[in-house]
Design an enzyme around this catalytic site. Structure first.
Site, short mmCIF file in Angstrom:
data_model
loop_
_atom_site.label_atom_id
_atom_site.label_comp_id
_atom_site.label_asym_id
_atom_site.label_seq_id
_atom_site.Cartn_x
_atom_site.Cartn_y
_atom_site.Cartn_z
N TYR A 93 0.86 -1.18 0.00
CA TYR A 93 0.00 0.00 0.00
C TYR A 93 0.89 1.23 0.00
O TYR A 93 1.56 1.52 0.99
CB TYR A 93 -0.91 -0.04 1.23
CG TYR A 93 -1.93 1.07 1.34
CD1 TYR A 93 -2.24 1.91 0.28
CD2 TYR A 93 -2.62 1.26 2.54
CE1 TYR A 93 -3.18 2.92 0.41
CE2 TYR A 93 -3.57 2.25 2.67
CZ TYR A 93 -3.85 3.08 1.61
OH TYR A 93 -4.79 4.06 1.75
N LYS B 244 -1.50 -1.52 -3.99
CA LYS B 244 -2.54 -0.50 -4.02
C LYS B 244 -1.84 0.83 -4.16
O LYS B 244 -1.13 1.27 -3.25
CB LYS B 244 -3.39 -0.53 -2.74
CG LYS B 244 -4.43 0.59 -2.69
CD LYS B 244 -5.14 0.64 -1.34
CE LYS B 244 -6.08 1.84 -1.29
NZ LYS B 244 -6.76 1.96 0.04
#
Length: 288
Positions: free
Chosen positions: A138, A166
């Site tokens: 992330y 992500k």
């Protein structure tokens, strides 16, 4: 097995339903999971930023993952947010998430302490080694104060369990370069950029607005997959007011909860301080 098989493609950054006293609403969790899956989500990100992870205790996080995994079994992948600024704590949370039934892990870069890129690599590798679950990195530097360098992403992509990222950095040129040179699956983490990321080759979305817009998000993904760019652009344009209403006036978690409560999907719009509740009635009006 593809990344979509491991994580899903139309992922929602799920809010954590709460009661007015701040406790987790079991009723709200059950109802929200059913709503998201019914409207098209095939992946649920639990205890992430939108899930108010900084305010959840370890016990609450485990409780939440178990509840979502039980309700979503066989219908959607459950991706558990487990990253912290402490490697040992992140490893423990990863192992607890695996035991609680998570299908995959979301690992944010260590925040606040701002380690070197070498430290980030060592941290992520240590967490990825700790379970058998696939890992989605992330990259959200506007929250953590620490971006993943392209060379770091490329290095981490060599780990067999680090299989996705992500991207909430928003550097599409960098993302396209890394997609072209690694096997990492990219997931757009900025709802304003869902269309260009998908068109550039992203596997899917991790969407805050998906708490309310899982169906158009699914339609957008399908339109891109079939090469129907006119339809994809029309869907994207239709969602601009929703994205603005949910993510610009205040924090996405608070606004999403206010809208979900107004629709009767969760019982209460309650959030934990330092967040404050969204204004009832205002979010859906802005999104029309």
């Amino acid at each position: 097995m593809t990344a979509a098989d491991l994580f899903g493609a139309n992922l929602v950054a799920m809010v954590t339903p709460m009661n007015p006293d701040g406790s987790i609403s079991t009723e709200g969790v059950t109802s929200l999971v059913d709503h998201l899956i019914t409207t098209g989500a095939d992946g649920l990100v639990v205890a992430g930023t939108t899930g108010e992870s900084p305010t959840l205790t370890d016990a609450e996080t485990t409780q939440l993952i178990k509840a979502v995994a039980t309700q979503a079994t066989g219908r959607a992948k459950v991706v558990a947010g487990i990253g912290t600024y402490d490697t040992a704590s992140s490893i423990r949370r990863a192992q607890e998430a695996e035991a609680a039934g998570a299908d995959a892990l979301l690992l944010v870069t260590p925040y606040y302490s701002k380690p070197t890129q070498a430290g980030v690599i060592a941290h992520c590798r240590a967490v990825a080694h700790a379970t058998t679950l696939p890992v989605m990195l992330y990259d959200v530097p506007h929250r953590t104060g620490l971006a993943l360098d392209p060379a770091t992403i490329t290095e981490l992509a060599t780990h067999p369990r680090i299989q996705a990222i992500k991207d909430a950095k928003g550097d599409l040129a960098e993302a396209m370069t890394v997609m072209a040179t690694t096997d990492l699956a990219y997931y757009c983490g900025i709802d304003d950029l869902n269309l260009p990321y998908l068109a550039a080759g992203a596997t899917g979305l991790v969407s805050v607005t998906g708490n309310l817009t899982a169906t158009p998000n699914a339609d957008l993904i399908q339109a891109i997959r079939t090469g129907d760019l006119d339809t994809a652009r029309a869907i994207h344009v239709s969602q601009i007011p929703v994205t603005a209403a949910l993510t610009t006036a205040s924090q996405g978690a608070a606004n999403s909860k206010a809208a979900l409560a107004e629709l009767g999907i969760i019982p209460h719009p309650s959030v934990r301080l330092p967040l404050v509740e969204g204004q009832p009635g205002s979010i859906l009006a802005l999104a029309v």
